[in-house]
Design an enzyme around this catalytic site. Structure first.
Site, mmCIF file in Angstrom:
data_model
loop_
_atom_site.group_PDB
_atom_site.id
_atom_site.type_symbol
_atom_site.label_atom_id
_atom_site.label_comp_id
_atom_site.label_asym_id
_atom_site.label_seq_id
_atom_site.Cartn_x
_atom_site.Cartn_y
_atom_site.Cartn_z
ATOM 1 N N LYS A 198 -42.976 -24.697 -112.800
ATOM 2 C CA LYS A 198 -42.784 -23.339 -113.314
ATOM 3 C C LYS A 198 -41.489 -22.781 -112.735
ATOM 4 C CE LYS A 198 -44.839 -18.761 -113.591
ATOM 5 N NZ LYS A 198 -46.015 -17.937 -113.314
ATOM 6 N N LYS A 250 -43.281 -24.779 -117.754
ATOM 7 C CA LYS A 250 -43.088 -23.407 -118.199
ATOM 8 C C LYS A 250 -41.768 -22.870 -117.664
ATOM 9 C CE LYS A 250 -45.250 -18.963 -117.577
ATOM 10 N NZ LYS A 250 -46.323 -18.247 -116.961
HETATM 11 C C1 PBG Z 1 -47.779 -15.177 -113.331
HETATM 12 C C2 PBG Z 1 -47.422 -15.465 -114.725
HETATM 13 C C3 PBG Z 1 -46.264 -15.091 -115.414
HETATM 14 C C4 PBG Z 1 -46.383 -15.601 -116.703
HETATM 15 C C5 PBG Z 1 -47.595 -16.248 -116.787
HETATM 16 N N1 PBG Z 1 -48.226 -16.178 -115.547
HETATM 17 C C6 PBG Z 1 -45.140 -14.233 -114.997
HETATM 18 C C7 PBG Z 1 -44.219 -14.634 -113.941
HETATM 19 O O1 PBG Z 1 -44.305 -15.715 -113.363
HETATM 20 O O2 PBG Z 1 -43.364 -13.811 -113.631
HETATM 21 C C8 PBG Z 1 -45.352 -15.436 -117.779
HETATM 22 C C9 PBG Z 1 -45.818 -15.656 -119.170
HETATM 23 C C10 PBG Z 1 -44.868 -15.173 -120.200
HETATM 24 O O3 PBG Z 1 -43.734 -14.761 -119.907
HETATM 25 O O4 PBG Z 1 -45.260 -15.204 -121.376
HETATM 26 N N2 PBG Z 1 -49.130 -14.807 -113.214
#
Ligand code: PBG
Length: 325
Positions: A198, A250
């Site tokens: 991520k 992601k």
């Molecule tokens: C953190 C989380 C995020 C997203 C999913 N889980 C935000 C981040 O890491 O700042 C982002 C999902 C999206 O942008 O659609 N709980």
């Protein structure tokens, strides 16, 4: 011109193209992320994500049921507490009466095992500072103190009916810690869709509005640097060794190279998350009349499947599933 140099022969008719298509996109491949909020009495559209809503507990049930009827493979639920219910350790995440745990119970009651119900296992929606973990006195995210909170959160989510947990905080050791906590609470069958690779991405912008995030600053001490490729493979290896049942990359579209490498390496199913900014960019361009929305949506999803995703999390899941079935 030799006859064998005519690949266009296989593109001559729709039936021919259908016959030779290498990649498929089916409703079951798609997972719908959903937001359930406290402090609203009607669904509230997220202004930076037209067509995506924060739901009340009631509208959540109805929208989830409709999505499952359209054939999606699963649902991923995020909770949006009232600002006054946030605190430094994200108590709302572990409270059985917290917004996300209530939402999970409502969906599991409504849908049973008819879909795969997933929960975001992260503290950022519940902390008043907006970070994915608890902080040290010096204001840094404290990895191991955060793991203890994730263990508690995981058990609360399993008790609330989640089939799969989605640890998304990028703490070291989160998958192993959650596995141990689930097993000792008797939840051997609850699995983990681990956010293995991520990245610290600017494309999460609209999500911050979607969950009413309190974050100031960034997540670069725990999410990955977009410059790094090998590091993603290391994260995946660690998550697999710790017991991840599925792994995720992601964001999706700016990281298709990473997705391909992870897919080639992983012996568990691989997911990719087409995140908020990806949704918003295509939506905004389409609203301006600059691209054909429906075609762009399916092309974007197909590209993520082609790069190696078995499963795609996308805010278009229900709509696309409807169009594909
Ligand atoms: C953190 C989380 C995020 C997203 C999913 N889980 C935000 C981040 O890491 O700042 C982002 C999902 C999206 O942008 O659609 N709980």
């Amino acid at each position: 011109m030799y006859p064998e140099f005519r690949p266009r022969r296989l593109r001559t008719t729709p039936a021919m193209r259908r016959l030779v298509a290498e990649t498929s996109l089916e409703p079951r491949h798609l997972v719908l992320p959903m937001f359930v909020a406290d402090g609203i009495d009607a669904p509230r559209e997220i202004s930076s994500m037209p067509g995506v809503f924060q739901h009340t507990q009631d509208s959540l049930r109805a929208a989830a049921t409709a999505a499952v009827e359209s054939g999606v493979g699963g649902l991923m639920l995020f909770g949006v507490p009232r600002p006054e219910d946030k605190d430094a350790c994200g108590s709302g995440a572990t409270d059985p009466e917290g917004v996300l745990n209530r939402g999970l119970r409502a969906l599991r009651d409504e849908l049973g095992d008819a879909t795969v119900l997933m929960a975001d296992t992260c503290l950022d929606e519940f902390t008043d500072h907006g970070h994915c973990g608890v902080l040290t006195g010096a204001g840094r995210v404290d990895n191991d103190a955060t793991l203890a909170r994730y263990a508690e959160m995981a058990v609360a989510q399993a008790e609330s009916g989640a089939h799969l947990l989605g640890p998304s905080g990028m703490m070291d050791g989160q998958v192993a810690t959650i596995r141990e906590a689930l097993d000792s609470a008797g939840f051997q069958d609850v699995g983990q869709l681990a956010y293995a690779a991520k990245y610290a991405s600017a494309f999460y912008g609209p999500f911050r509005e979607a969950v009413g995030s309190s974050l100031e600053g960034d997540r670069r001490t725990y999410q990955q640097d977009p410059a790094n490729r090998r590091e993603a493979l290391r994260e995946v290896d660690l998550d697999l060794a710790e017991g991840a049942d599925l792994v995720m990359v992601k964001p999706a579209m700016s990281y298709l190279d990473i997705l391909r490498e992870v897919a080639d390496r992983s012996d568990v199913p691989v997911a990719a998350y087409q995140i908020s900014g990806e949704y918003s960019m295509i939506t905004a361009a389409a609203q301006n009349g600059w691209i054909d929305r429906d075609a762009a949506v399916l092309e974007s999803l197909m590209s993520i499947r082609r790069a190696g995703a078995d499963i795609v999390l996308t805010y278009w899941a229900a709509e696309a599933a409807g169009r594909l079935s």
